[in-house]
Scaffold this active site. Structure first.
Site, PDB file in Angstrom:
ATOM      1  N   TYR A 144       0.855  -1.189   0.000  1.00  0.00           N
ATOM      2  CA  TYR A 144       0.000   0.000   0.000  1.00  0.00           C
ATOM      3  C   TYR A 144       0.887   1.235   0.000  1.00  0.00           C
ATOM      4  O   TYR A 144       1.757   1.399   0.876  1.00  0.00           O
ATOM      5  CB  TYR A 144      -0.883  -0.044   1.245  1.00  0.00           C
ATOM      6  CG  TYR A 144      -2.093   0.863   1.247  1.00  0.00           C
ATOM      7  CD1 TYR A 144      -2.682   1.316   0.074  1.00  0.00           C
ATOM      8  CD2 TYR A 144      -2.674   1.237   2.456  1.00  0.00           C
ATOM      9  CE1 TYR A 144      -3.803   2.118   0.092  1.00  0.00           C
ATOM     10  CE2 TYR A 144      -3.805   2.042   2.497  1.00  0.00           C
ATOM     11  CZ  TYR A 144      -4.360   2.484   1.314  1.00  0.00           C
ATOM     12  OH  TYR A 144      -5.490   3.282   1.347  1.00  0.00           O
ATOM     13  N   GLU A 146       0.195  -3.901   4.221  1.00  0.00           N
ATOM     14  CA  GLU A 146      -0.359  -2.617   4.646  1.00  0.00           C
ATOM     15  C   GLU A 146       0.296  -2.197   5.967  1.00  0.00           C
ATOM     16  O   GLU A 146      -0.367  -2.078   6.997  1.00  0.00           O
ATOM     17  CB  GLU A 146      -1.875  -2.700   4.803  1.00  0.00           C
ATOM     18  CG  GLU A 146      -2.529  -1.348   4.971  1.00  0.00           C
ATOM     19  CD  GLU A 146      -3.966  -1.442   5.452  1.00  0.00           C
ATOM     20  OE1 GLU A 146      -4.751  -0.559   5.107  1.00  0.00           O
ATOM     21  OE2 GLU A 146      -4.300  -2.405   6.182  1.00  0.00           O
ATOM     22  N   ARG A 181       2.062  -3.714  13.266  1.00  0.00           N
ATOM     23  CA  ARG A 181       1.857  -2.886  12.079  1.00  0.00           C
ATOM     24  C   ARG A 181       3.107  -2.743  11.218  1.00  0.00           C
ATOM     25  O   ARG A 181       3.129  -1.931  10.284  1.00  0.00           O
ATOM     26  CB  ARG A 181       1.303  -1.498  12.416  1.00  0.00           C
ATOM     27  CG  ARG A 181      -0.013  -1.533  13.163  1.00  0.00           C
ATOM     28  CD  ARG A 181      -1.143  -0.790  12.499  1.00  0.00           C
ATOM     29  NE  ARG A 181      -1.679  -1.465  11.328  1.00  0.00           N
ATOM     30  CZ  ARG A 181      -2.919  -1.252  10.855  1.00  0.00           C
ATOM     31  NH1 ARG A 181      -3.715  -0.384  11.456  1.00  0.00           N
ATOM     32  NH2 ARG A 181      -3.355  -1.876   9.786  1.00  0.00           N
ATOM     33  N   ASP A 224      -7.473  -9.250   6.670  1.00  0.00           N
ATOM     34  CA  ASP A 224      -6.268  -8.495   6.989  1.00  0.00           C
ATOM     35  C   ASP A 224      -5.649  -9.136   8.227  1.00  0.00           C
ATOM     36  O   ASP A 224      -6.290  -9.219   9.279  1.00  0.00           O
ATOM     37  CB  ASP A 224      -6.650  -7.033   7.263  1.00  0.00           C
ATOM     38  CG  ASP A 224      -5.458  -6.134   7.567  1.00  0.00           C
ATOM     39  OD1 ASP A 224      -4.584  -6.554   8.347  1.00  0.00           O
ATOM     40  OD2 ASP A 224      -5.420  -5.013   7.050  1.00  0.00           O
ATOM     41  N   PHE A 263      -3.481  -8.180  10.341  1.00  0.00           N
ATOM     42  CA  PHE A 263      -3.388  -7.330  11.531  1.00  0.00           C
ATOM     43  C   PHE A 263      -4.685  -7.396  12.331  1.00  0.00           C
ATOM     44  O   PHE A 263      -4.676  -7.575  13.548  1.00  0.00           O
ATOM     45  CB  PHE A 263      -3.080  -5.883  11.137  1.00  0.00           C
ATOM     46  CG  PHE A 263      -3.229  -4.913  12.276  1.00  0.00           C
ATOM     47  CD1 PHE A 263      -2.266  -4.830  13.274  1.00  0.00           C
ATOM     48  CD2 PHE A 263      -4.349  -4.091  12.366  1.00  0.00           C
ATOM     49  CE1 PHE A 263      -2.417  -3.947  14.342  1.00  0.00           C
ATOM     50  CE2 PHE A 263      -4.500  -3.204  13.429  1.00  0.00           C
ATOM     51  CZ  PHE A 263      -3.535  -3.129  14.410  1.00  0.00           C
ATOM     52  N   HIS A 264      -5.808  -7.248  11.651  1.00  0.00           N
ATOM     53  CA  HIS A 264      -7.105  -7.306  12.323  1.00  0.00           C
ATOM     54  C   HIS A 264      -7.419  -8.728  12.791  1.00  0.00           C
ATOM     55  O   HIS A 264      -7.967  -8.924  13.882  1.00  0.00           O
ATOM     56  CB  HIS A 264      -8.200  -6.808  11.381  1.00  0.00           C
ATOM     57  CG  HIS A 264      -8.019  -5.400  10.937  1.00  0.00           C
ATOM     58  ND1 HIS A 264      -8.139  -4.321  11.781  1.00  0.00           N
ATOM     59  CD2 HIS A 264      -7.711  -4.880   9.718  1.00  0.00           C
ATOM     60  CE1 HIS A 264      -7.923  -3.201  11.112  1.00  0.00           C
ATOM     61  NE2 HIS A 264      -7.656  -3.517   9.859  1.00  0.00           N
ATOM     62  N   GLU A 275     -11.790  -0.585  15.360  1.00  0.00           N
ATOM     63  CA  GLU A 275     -11.925   0.164  14.110  1.00  0.00           C
ATOM     64  C   GLU A 275     -13.256  -0.074  13.410  1.00  0.00           C
ATOM     65  O   GLU A 275     -13.585   0.627  12.450  1.00  0.00           O
ATOM     66  CB  GLU A 275     -10.770  -0.182  13.167  1.00  0.00           C
ATOM     67  CG  GLU A 275      -9.411   0.217  13.719  1.00  0.00           C
ATOM     68  CD  GLU A 275      -8.295   0.059  12.713  1.00  0.00           C
ATOM     69  OE1 GLU A 275      -8.455   0.533  11.572  1.00  0.00           O
ATOM     70  OE2 GLU A 275      -7.269  -0.553  13.049  1.00  0.00           O
ATOM     71  N   HIS A 318      -4.933  -8.367   2.956  1.00  0.00           N
ATOM     72  CA  HIS A 318      -3.911  -7.452   3.463  1.00  0.00           C
ATOM     73  C   HIS A 318      -3.025  -8.196   4.450  1.00  0.00           C
ATOM     74  O   HIS A 318      -3.505  -9.010   5.246  1.00  0.00           O
ATOM     75  CB  HIS A 318      -4.551  -6.254   4.164  1.00  0.00           C
ATOM     76  CG  HIS A 318      -4.856  -5.113   3.252  1.00  0.00           C
ATOM     77  ND1 HIS A 318      -5.450  -3.952   3.677  1.00  0.00           N
ATOM     78  CD2 HIS A 318      -4.635  -4.946   1.922  1.00  0.00           C
ATOM     79  CE1 HIS A 318      -5.590  -3.122   2.659  1.00  0.00           C
ATOM     80  NE2 HIS A 318      -5.096  -3.709   1.580  1.00  0.00           N
ATOM     81  N   GLU A 342     -13.856  -5.495   3.975  1.00  0.00           N
ATOM     82  CA  GLU A 342     -12.748  -5.714   4.900  1.00  0.00           C
ATOM     83  C   GLU A 342     -13.251  -6.006   6.314  1.00  0.00           C
ATOM     84  O   GLU A 342     -14.078  -5.276   6.860  1.00  0.00           O
ATOM     85  CB  GLU A 342     -11.800  -4.523   4.928  1.00  0.00           C
ATOM     86  CG  GLU A 342     -10.571  -4.787   5.786  1.00  0.00           C
ATOM     87  CD  GLU A 342      -9.497  -3.736   5.650  1.00  0.00           C
ATOM     88  OE1 GLU A 342      -8.367  -3.989   6.108  1.00  0.00           O
ATOM     89  OE2 GLU A 342      -9.775  -2.654   5.079  1.00  0.00           O
TER      90      GLU A 342
END
Length: 291
Positions: A6, A246, A217, A185, A187-188, A158, A211, A152
């Site tokens: 990204y 990302e 991160r 994703d 991370f999530h 978030e 992602h 997503e």
């Protein structure tokens, strides 16, 4: 599978000079550059500008994908019909631009808004109903433009509507479009899923976009996520889409504020340092994912 990154990894604002980043990511070993759609309403606004950007990508052998976090005024699940109309108008104007550039995937929390405002009312059941209804309408334009919309899955801090792969599968099944798919994703997922590889397997052929990022991160390989197991899960489902890093590692600017990066996550994040980390990470992923 194609490997991407990204563009806002290198910047403090969502809009930037993508002609600069296209040859950079090619040199670093990537196949894909993901751009923020904020740039398509601020910098690349004419057909000529869009086509020139596409030409630079084509000349460098880079595939473009798109990401976006709708604002509160572009919220498809709002109770306010005027806000829903603004959202629909925005996306129905955006999708033909992506078609012109031959961008096949638009991912993000497209069913709601971002970043989440914890002070606002959260009627999850009602918002999901409105999101499904309005996404069905928007999906018709997506189908006409041949752009897949990636829903997503976001962590609880978030987003409040789709926090797990299972919830996203229920959502896309309710929408019922070939061009509305799950977007995961790592991370999530690290926050919400019981088992990241199993969630990927559960998504299966309905996984439209992916992602990649560590729990801190940073770029893959700079944290503690189980990348070998994630790669095996992607091979198990024969994932052929884009796997886009990302990472967000710099404080400051709109990105730092909205992503909630309050410190430089890596020391001295110069462009040269960011380049080295990105190149090392994509080489790492190719090794781990393609065993």
């Amino acid at each position: 599978m194609k490997y991407g990154i990204y563009a806002p990894y290198w910047t403090h604002e969502w809009t930037s000079d993508y002609e600069y980043f296209i040859p950079k990511v090619k040199k670093l070993g990537f196949d894909v550059l993901e751009i923020s759609c904020a740039a398509l309403v601020e910098k690349y606004v004419t057909d000529a500008q869009l086509l020139e950007l596409k030409k630079v990508a084509d000349d460098n052998g880079i595939v473009l994908t798109a990401g976006y976090g709708p604002t509160k005024e572009q919220n498809l699940c709002s109770e306010d019909p005027a806000i829903v109309k603004k959202a629909m108008d925005f996306f129905q104007a955006l999708l033909p631009k992506l078609q012109l550039m031959d961008i096949k995937i638009l991912g993000g929390g497209l069913y709601s808004y971002w970043p989440l405002d914890m002070t606002m009312k959260m009627d999850r059941e009602g918002d999901l109903d409105r999101a499904v209804k309005n996404m069905r309408i928007l999906s018709k334009t997506a189908e006409e433009c041949d752009v897949t919309l990636g829903m997503e899955v976001l962590n609880r801090y978030e987003g409040y509507m789709l926090n797990t792969c299972g919830q996203a599968l229920e959502f896309i099944d309710a929408v019922g479009s070939t061009h509305v798919k799950v977007m995961l994703d790592t991370f999530h997922m690290n926050i919400e899923e019981d088992n990241i590889p199993e969630a990927i397997r559960r998504a299966g052929e309905k996984l439209g976009h992916l992602h990649l990022g560590e729990q801190n991160r940073q770029v893959p390989g700079k944290g503690s996520l189980p990348w070998a197991e994630i790669g095996q899960a992607l091979r198990d489902i024969d994932y052929q889409g884009a796997a886009v890093m990302e990472p967000f590692v710099m404080k400051g600017g709109t990105i730092g504020e909205e992503i909630r990066v309050w410190r430089d996550i890596i020391p001295n994040p110069t462009e040269e340092k960011l380049d080295r980390d990105a190149a090392g990470s994509v080489a790492f992923l190719r090794h781990v994912f393609e065993r």
